[in-house]
Every structure is written in C-alpha cells, then in structure tokens.
Design a protein around this motif. Structure first.
Motif, mmCIF file in Angstrom:
data_model
loop_
_atom_site.group_PDB
_atom_site.id
_atom_site.type_symbol
_atom_site.label_atom_id
_atom_site.label_comp_id
_atom_site.label_asym_id
_atom_site.label_seq_id
_atom_site.Cartn_x
_atom_site.Cartn_y
_atom_site.Cartn_z
ATOM 1 N N UNK A 100 0.870 -1.200 0.000
ATOM 2 C CA UNK A 100 0.000 0.000 0.000
ATOM 3 C C UNK A 100 0.892 1.231 0.000
ATOM 4 N N UNK A 101 0.462 2.238 -0.732
ATOM 5 C CA UNK A 101 1.287 3.460 -0.779
ATOM 6 C C UNK A 101 0.456 4.679 -1.143
ATOM 7 N N UNK A 102 1.014 5.834 -0.793
ATOM 8 C CA UNK A 102 0.397 7.088 -1.227
ATOM 9 C C UNK A 102 1.043 7.498 -2.548
ATOM 10 N N UNK A 103 0.423 8.465 -3.229
ATOM 11 C CA UNK A 103 1.075 9.029 -4.412
ATOM 12 C C UNK A 103 2.218 9.924 -3.920
ATOM 13 N N UNK A 104 3.023 10.458 -4.836
ATOM 14 C CA UNK A 104 4.210 11.193 -4.405
ATOM 15 C C UNK A 104 4.076 12.693 -4.668
ATOM 16 N N UNK A 105 3.810 13.033 -5.912
ATOM 17 C CA UNK A 105 3.790 14.458 -6.307
ATOM 18 C C UNK A 105 2.359 14.992 -6.268
ATOM 19 N N UNK A 106 2.214 16.308 -6.156
ATOM 20 C CA UNK A 106 0.864 16.886 -6.258
ATOM 21 C C UNK A 106 0.234 16.518 -7.599
ATOM 22 N N UNK A 107 -1.098 16.456 -7.626
ATOM 23 C CA UNK A 107 -1.788 16.059 -8.855
ATOM 24 C C UNK A 107 -1.667 17.130 -9.946
ATOM 25 N N UNK A 108 -1.063 18.280 -9.588
ATOM 26 C CA UNK A 108 -0.844 19.339 -10.583
ATOM 27 C C UNK A 108 0.489 19.152 -11.316
ATOM 28 N N UNK A 109 1.337 18.242 -10.840
ATOM 29 C CA UNK A 109 2.638 18.018 -11.513
ATOM 30 C C UNK A 109 2.404 17.344 -12.865
ATOM 31 N N UNK A 110 3.438 17.343 -13.704
ATOM 32 C CA UNK A 110 3.270 16.731 -15.029
ATOM 33 C C UNK A 110 2.968 15.240 -14.841
ATOM 34 N N UNK A 111 2.122 14.694 -15.737
ATOM 35 C CA UNK A 111 1.693 13.297 -15.590
ATOM 36 C C UNK A 111 2.906 12.357 -15.652
ATOM 37 N N UNK A 313 -5.476 15.520 -3.487
ATOM 38 C CA UNK A 313 -6.244 16.744 -3.773
ATOM 39 C C UNK A 313 -6.112 17.094 -5.252
ATOM 40 N N UNK A 314 -7.222 17.447 -5.881
ATOM 41 C CA UNK A 314 -7.231 17.711 -7.319
ATOM 42 C C UNK A 314 -7.408 19.207 -7.585
ATOM 43 N N UNK A 315 -6.953 19.653 -8.769
ATOM 44 C CA UNK A 315 -6.942 21.098 -9.034
ATOM 45 C C UNK A 315 -8.328 21.734 -9.026
ATOM 46 N N UNK A 316 -9.339 21.025 -9.576
ATOM 47 C CA UNK A 316 -10.666 21.655 -9.699
ATOM 48 C C UNK A 316 -11.661 21.005 -8.745
ATOM 49 N N UNK A 317 -12.347 21.818 -7.935
ATOM 50 C CA UNK A 317 -13.339 21.231 -7.020
ATOM 51 C C UNK A 317 -14.513 20.598 -7.767
ATOM 52 N N UNK A 318 -15.173 19.652 -7.108
ATOM 53 C CA UNK A 318 -16.330 18.968 -7.686
ATOM 54 C C UNK A 318 -17.357 18.767 -6.575
ATOM 55 N N UNK A 319 -18.585 18.405 -6.954
ATOM 56 C CA UNK A 319 -19.602 18.139 -5.924
ATOM 57 C C UNK A 319 -19.973 16.661 -5.973
ATOM 58 N N UNK A 320 -20.646 16.217 -4.897
ATOM 59 C CA UNK A 320 -21.054 14.807 -4.836
ATOM 60 C C UNK A 320 -22.528 14.643 -5.173
#
Ligand SMILES: NC(=O)NCCC(=O)O
Length: 412
Positions: A100-111, A313-320
């Motif tokens: 199990x692991x977390x991601x490393x870079x912010x989701x705004x970094x290059x893919x 955390x993602x760049x653009x907010x969304x609703x549920x």
C-alpha cells in the motif's frame, strides 16, 4: 476548560487529517498499546481469530528488507498462516506480499513526473519483497496514478496504458529478477479496440511473462467514485491464473461488495484472491475487514486486501450531488491492508497512513482442509440458487412473498 476542549478538538482534527485513530496508526496498535498483554491477547483472539488454534505467528524480517524500510520510510510486517499436517500431502507454503502506498507528487505536476515518482517510490518496496523471498506480490488498484475518477475530467485518461505498457514492463523486470509473480492493477487502454479504457489487473509470471489479465467486473456509482464516467464493467469473466506458486484471482475493489463475484473466483478454483482497492474511510471502513474475511471463509481461500493511503487533492473542485459543499478530494484513503484466511483468522492491518509491505506465508493446504471441515461447497445447494436467479432474470418475475392473510384485514 474551553481551551482544553479546543485543544483536544484540534488534536482530533489533526489525527483525522493524517489518517491516524486518536494518534495511533491502526486499530491493532491502539489496542496493543492501551491494553495489558493478557487482555490484548484475548481481544485479538476474538477480533482476528486463531489459526490452527493459535494467535498468528510473526515471521522475522530479512535484514535487507528492514534496511530498505527504514531508509525509504515504509513499514514491513510478516506473519505465517499454518495448516494442519497431512499424511498424504506435503505442506504447500507460499510467501505472499501486498503493498500500500500514497502518491508522491501533487496532482498538478506533469503526468510523466507523477507516474515516474510513483514507480520510484514503489521500487524499494518491491525490492524489500524480493529480498524477503516473496513468491506472489500484488499492488493497489490503479497504483500508477492518482485515483482521479472523482473529478469526471477526461484528461486523467492519459494515465491509461496498454496491458504491455510502461508499468507492466517496469514490473516484468522485477518479476524476473526476484522470480516473483506480480499482480499489476492498472488503468488499461485497449489499443486494439478503439482505444477503450478498462480497470484491469495484469498478471505477470515469475519469468517476467504476461500470463493474462482480468478487468474489473463491478464499477461503482457511489459517493465520489465516478468511475463509470471512464470505463465499463469488465468482459473477462472470473479467470483464475495458475501460476508457479498457486492459483490466484483478482477481485478489483468494488467487486468485494458482490458475494457472487467472490463465489465465481472460488468456483474456478482460486486459492488466493487479491482485492486491490481504493476506498475512503467515511464510505467503507466498517465494511473493509468484514467483507474480505467473509469471502475467505465462505469460499475456503485466502484473501489479500489492499487499499491506498493518503488524501489526494485535485486542481478543480467537484460536488457529490448530495447538496453538500464542493470539495477537491475524495477524503482519506485509509490503507489497512491485510490478509484473511479460510479458517476465519486474519493478520493485523497495515497502518492507516503509512506506506507498507505486508508479507504472509500461507500453507495453501488450509483451503482444502477447511472445505473438508465445513463442507460449504458440498452443502451449497447451487441448483436452488441457479433456479432462483433464472426466475429473477425473467421480466415477469414476482418475488416469493407469502403475506399474512390477517395483515390487510380491517380490525373489527
Ligand atoms: N475503487 C472503487 O471501486 N471504490 C469504490 C468504493 C468502495 O467500494 O469502497
């Protein structure tokens, strides 16, 4: 008084953010640190069961695995599921690992950078599995990317790879190097069928060969799990892969809520079923262990449950779509990966917020021993249920309900 309560509330909020429970990284740790050894042993016996009449044994870790874990800041734990000694069969012990692991870079970094950083993070964890002699290893669902399907934005499709793409090739080298079967859950782009996207587990053999693939059967439509925007229900059935170390299958994430999905892998002869997942606390935590352990018990096989960690955390907010405020994350992925055995025992879970490798030896003879003991297959009455399902699928199906004739009578 007020300040103390504020302080406590702040501490609780911080703990919830980092994923701990009251400052403890797992329920097991909370209980072991809070109870006397005798009471903890009794609580463990009831909560995680006994294997062959004993508390699950811990296995000593290889020095090189320990060194990698402290150098690269991830946990390693190892346990052993035993089976009874048989007169006519040798034990069939395999060593199985889950990561199990977390991601490393912010989701705004290059893919490209995001994926490369995850590969780099997971590599020493796989090296630790290799150094520990793990025979079969499984990674978490869509391990090569952030779990971006809450956003409904199509640009995340760029992370998808063909079955023999970059992440598979990366793992093929390691599978060959460590003589290890690796289950590689990716987001797949099927280039031969109109570039369609699937949620797929690629099974890599211990010679680095691709044995086959399985596509996620059940796609969630719950909370922020908007995966149906990206891919359809899988079309690969319930394959069991006969590997050098045992018969394995993969029930990807939301498929764990479907008992018939677990059953079908069992009917095809699986001895170990992996459940690579991505799920969050508020939604599913009370179900997490129960469903896996129930599947292991009901189907007489081992289950390896894996969940990612961290808050993405993602760049653009969304609703549920529930009237609550918009937000930019799923919530906390609570890790807690663990193994369940057919005799109702299970390992303690990995941390709720730290990267980790969980290893377990399992004597696969335990599967048949439990079939002989409980006879769940023999007593299953499948014909009854086949008939029920056949009826249910008809458009003129009516539920078999016998009403109390007094129910609708007016009292005089
Ligand atoms: N990844 C996934 O299918 N998540 C759905 C939520 C859940 O099953 O807990």
């Amino acid at each position: 008084m007020e300040t103390t309560r504020n302080g406590q509330a702040k501490e609780e909020a911080a703990a919830a953010r980092d994923g701990s429970i009251c400052g403890y990284e797992s329920l097991d740790r909370l209980l072991s640190d809070s109870l006397s050894p005798q009471v903890f042993q009794e609580v463990s016996r009831l909560l995680i069961g006994l294997n062959c009449g004993r508390i699950l044994e811990a296995v000593p870790l290889a020095d090189s695995a320990k060194a990698l874990s402290s150098e690269c800041n991830f946990d390693v734990q190892a346990f052993r599921f035993m089976a009874d000694k048989e007169l006519l069969r040798e034990p069939r012990v395999v060593r199985v690992g889950i990561i199990q692991n977390s991601i490393v870079l912010p989701t705004t970094a290059s893919f490209v950078d995001q994926k490369r950083a995850i590969h780099q993070k997971v590599k020493p964890m796989i090296d630790a599995a290799g150094a520990s002699g793990v025979n079969i290893l499984c990674l978490q669902e869509a391990w090569m990317m952030p779990f971006a399907f809450c956003t409904r934005e199509k640009r995340w499709c760029e992370f998808a790879e063909p079955v023999d793409g970059e992440s598979t090739r990366f793992l093929q080298d390691l599978a060959k190097k460590y003589n290890m079967v690796i289950v590689n859950p990716i987001i797949e782009r099927d280039v031969n069928h109109g570039e369609t996207i699937w949620n797929t587990a690629v099974i890599i053999g211990n010679h680095g060969n691709i044995i086959g693939k399985h596509r996620k059967n059940h796609i969630p439509r719950v909370g922020d799990f908007n995966e149906s925007t990206y891919y359809m229900e899988g079309n690969t059935g319930h394959p069991v892969f006969e590997t050098a170390f045992g018969k394995i299958a993969v029930n990807i994430c939301y498929g764990r809520h479907h008992p018939l999905n677990w059953l079908a892998f069992g009917l095809n002869g699986a001895e170990i079923v992996f459940n690579p997942s991505a799920t969050v606390g508020e939604l599913s935590e009370p179900m997490w262990q129960i469903e896996a352990r129930n599947a292991a018990i009901a189907n007489s096989y081992f289950v390896g449950s894996i969940n990612r960690i961290g808050t993405e955390t993602f760049p653009n907010p969304f609703t549920s779509g529930d009237g609550k405020p918009q937000h930019a994350d799923f919530g906390h992925f609570y890790g807690s990966s663990h193994f369940s055995a057919p005799d109702a025992s299970c390992t303690p879970s990995l941390s709720r917020h730290r990267d980790g490798l969980l290893i377990s030896d399992m004597d696969l003879n335990l599967c048949r021993q439990l079939k002989d003991k409980w006879g769940f297959r023999m007593t299953s009455r499948y014909e009854l249920y086949a008939d029920m399902l056949a009826q249910y699928l008809k458009s003129d199906f009516e539920p078999q309900v016998i009403s109390d004739p007094l129910l609708h009578k007016k009292s005089s």
